[in-house]
Design a protein around this motif. Structure first.
Motif, short mmCIF file in Angstrom:
data_model
loop_
_atom_site.label_atom_id
_atom_site.label_comp_id
_atom_site.label_asym_id
_atom_site.label_seq_id
_atom_site.Cartn_x
_atom_site.Cartn_y
_atom_site.Cartn_z
N LEU A 75 0.85 -1.20 0.00
CA LEU A 75 0.00 0.00 0.00
C LEU A 75 0.87 1.24 0.00
O LEU A 75 0.58 2.23 0.63
CB LEU A 75 -0.97 -0.01 1.20
N VAL B 94 -16.38 3.39 -3.26
CA VAL B 94 -15.28 3.02 -2.37
C VAL B 94 -15.03 1.51 -2.39
O VAL B 94 -13.88 1.07 -2.38
CB VAL B 94 -15.56 3.50 -0.94
N LYS B 95 -16.09 0.72 -2.41
CA LYS B 95 -15.91 -0.74 -2.40
C LYS B 95 -15.09 -1.19 -3.61
O LYS B 95 -14.27 -2.12 -3.51
CB LYS B 95 -17.25 -1.45 -2.36
N LYS C 71 -11.41 -0.16 -3.05
CA LYS C 71 -10.75 -1.10 -2.14
C LYS C 71 -10.38 -2.39 -2.88
O LYS C 71 -9.30 -2.96 -2.66
CB LYS C 71 -11.66 -1.42 -0.96
N GLU C 72 -11.25 -2.83 -3.76
CA GLU C 72 -10.96 -4.05 -4.53
C GLU C 72 -9.71 -3.86 -5.39
O GLU C 72 -8.87 -4.76 -5.50
CB GLU C 72 -12.16 -4.41 -5.41
N LEU D 188 -7.18 -1.77 -4.83
CA LEU D 188 -5.99 -1.72 -3.98
C LEU D 188 -5.58 -3.12 -3.54
O LEU D 188 -4.39 -3.46 -3.54
CB LEU D 188 -6.26 -0.83 -2.76
N GLU D 189 -6.56 -3.91 -3.15
CA GLU D 189 -6.26 -5.28 -2.71
C GLU D 189 -5.73 -6.13 -3.86
O GLU D 189 -4.82 -6.95 -3.67
CB GLU D 189 -7.53 -5.89 -2.12
N GLU E 113 -3.71 5.24 -0.23
CA GLU E 113 -4.62 5.52 0.88
C GLU E 113 -5.26 6.90 0.74
O GLU E 113 -6.45 7.08 1.00
CB GLU E 113 -3.89 5.42 2.22
N LEU F 181 -7.91 6.80 -2.12
CA LEU F 181 -9.11 6.08 -1.68
C LEU F 181 -9.91 6.93 -0.70
O LEU F 181 -11.14 6.97 -0.74
CB LEU F 181 -8.73 4.75 -1.03
N HIS F 182 -9.20 7.64 0.18
CA HIS F 182 -9.85 8.52 1.15
C HIS F 182 -10.63 9.63 0.42
O HIS F 182 -11.78 9.93 0.80
CB HIS F 182 -8.79 9.13 2.06
N GLU G 230 -13.79 8.24 -0.86
CA GLU G 230 -14.78 8.06 0.19
C GLU G 230 -15.42 9.38 0.60
O GLU G 230 -16.63 9.45 0.86
CB GLU G 230 -14.18 7.37 1.42
N SER H 59 -11.96 5.74 6.21
CA SER H 59 -10.60 5.56 5.70
C SER H 59 -9.67 6.67 6.18
O SER H 59 -10.12 7.72 6.64
CB SER H 59 -10.60 5.52 4.17
#
Length: 397
Positions: free
Chosen positions: A29, A144-145, A148-149, A151-152, A363, A366-367, A370, A389
């Motif tokens: 990350l 956001v979901k 997150k996918e 990033l993962e 991060e 993504l923030h 959100e 986040s």
């Protein structure tokens, strides 16, 4: 040229529009850590594949092709004639009509995604699944979901994922952050940002679901204020549509479904508030008399002083500061240095190649997504929305 057939800015953006963006991530990350995953790279260069050959590619490609450490090996667009035009214009040897054929074609290290905003998530996901590094225009995804996918997925596949906006890399942003840290303007209490114009006239997706002024324009101010004032804890937002329909070049008359007039209020914690106004319903023709000065678009207030950014935060022209004992505004940091609003892909390519730290972090991006989601949720529900986040802050530790 090999063709494979087996996918403002109102005025400024008309020719050089940003058609999307969002984020940065890597195996750890990344944060502000060095981009040290892949490599060695063939010939000591990052091989780039550019997808999305609309207006913004006309600004990205000159920047990319002028770098000695980058080789643009392919371009791609679902309107193949646009890709062929860019390939001929910038001497790119391979052309593809879709992301699947691009990924199956000539090898490349970094995908540069300048497609439309609703296309970012599916294109980014396919590239990350194929274990390619990705630079995406804003936002990385619409929800956001999905962010997150991505990033993962990048972490799992050992590749990096970066994206715009790049405003935290400007000398003016750094000057403002360092001035705040010095205590010159006292305890920072509030911020105000603005970015708007009359709306893009060349494509209907700006006004349909997945478009809107917040994702297209306000994202810059949200990135700047979270970068300066820290992660957001709560959001209250209001959005509005003023025009039932719009006329655009590619689709004629379209129904307006996305926000045209948007205002989030953000609580950064410890009583620090910021506010952004953004819209596709603003007159943007005002100018200051005289030479060398631009209108303020970012204001930061403190108990002992204030700061004002001249020009848009994606292309600032200086920072004006006043404080106790020095109440007359003085302009600082007018030189943009090497900063370029379309230079983000170049910036992260060099970070990847050299293993140097990146200020653009996953991060943070993504923030920001959100926060923008929270603004829309607040409009729907009439409630204050908590933001879960966070990201490493301050950026200049």
């Amino acid at each position: 040229m090999k063709t494979n057939q087996t996918i403002h800015r109102r005025r400024f953006l008309k020719d050089t529009a940003v058609l999307g963006a969002a984020v940065a991530v890597g195996p750890n990350l990344l944060g502000a850590e060095a981009a040290s995953a892949a490599g060695p790279f063939k010939g000591g260069k990052i091989r780039v594949g550019q997808i999305g050959c609309g207006s913004v590619s006309g600004s990205y490609l000159p920047n990319l092709t002028s770098q000695p450490f980058i080789e643009v090996v392919s371009v791609c667009d679902i309107i193949i004639e646009r890709a062929k035009k860019r390939a001929q214009q910038f001497k790119v040897p391979n052309v593809y009509p879709n992301i699947d054929e691009m990924l199956a074609g000539v090898p490349f290290d970094l995908l540069v995604n300048t497609t439309s905003m609703p296309s970012h998530f599916p294109v980014n996901k396919k590239a990350l699944q194929a274990k390619r590094h990705v630079w995406s225009e804003k936002p990385m995804a619409l929800e956001v979901k999905d962010g997150k996918e991505l990033l993962e997925l990048a972490k799992r596949n050992g590749v990096h994922f970066w994206g715009s906006p790049t405003c935290v890399t400007s000398p003016q942003f750094k000057f403002m952050a360092e001035t705040m840290a010095s205590g010159k303007i006292g305890k920072v209490t509030a911020g105000h940002g603005t970015y708007g114009h009359g709306g893009p006239g060349w494509s209907g997706w700006f006004y349909q679901k997945g478009g809107g002024s917040l994702y297209d324009l306000g994202v810059y101010n949200v990135t700047t204020f979270t970068g300066l004032l820290g992660p957001v804890k709560e959001v209250v937002g209001m959005t509005a549509v003023l025009n039932p329909t719009r006329k655009v070049e590619d689709r004629g008359e379209v129904k307006v479904e996305a926000d045209e007039n948007t205002m989030p209020i953000m609580h950064h914690g410890k009583g620090v508030l910021s506010h952004v106004q953004t819209g596709f319903v603003y007159f943007d023709g005002e100018r200051l008399a005289g030479e060398g000065r631009q209108l303020y678009t970012i204001d930061v207030m403190g108990t002992k002083g204030t700061m004002h950014m001249q020009g848009w935060d994606w292309g600032p022209g200086g920072v004006d500061v006043a404080s106790q004992g020095e109440a007359v505004l003085e302009t600082f940091c007018k030189d943009p240095g090497k900063y370029n609003w379309v230079g983000g892909a170049t910036y992260v390519a060099e970070s990847l190649l050299r293993g140097t730290p990146s200020l653009i972090t996953p991060e943070h991006a993504l923030h920001v997504l959100e926060v923008m989601n929270a603004c829309h949720e607040s409009q729907r529900t009439g409630r204050r929305i908590n933001v879960e986040s966070t990201f490493k802050w301050p950026l200049f530790a």
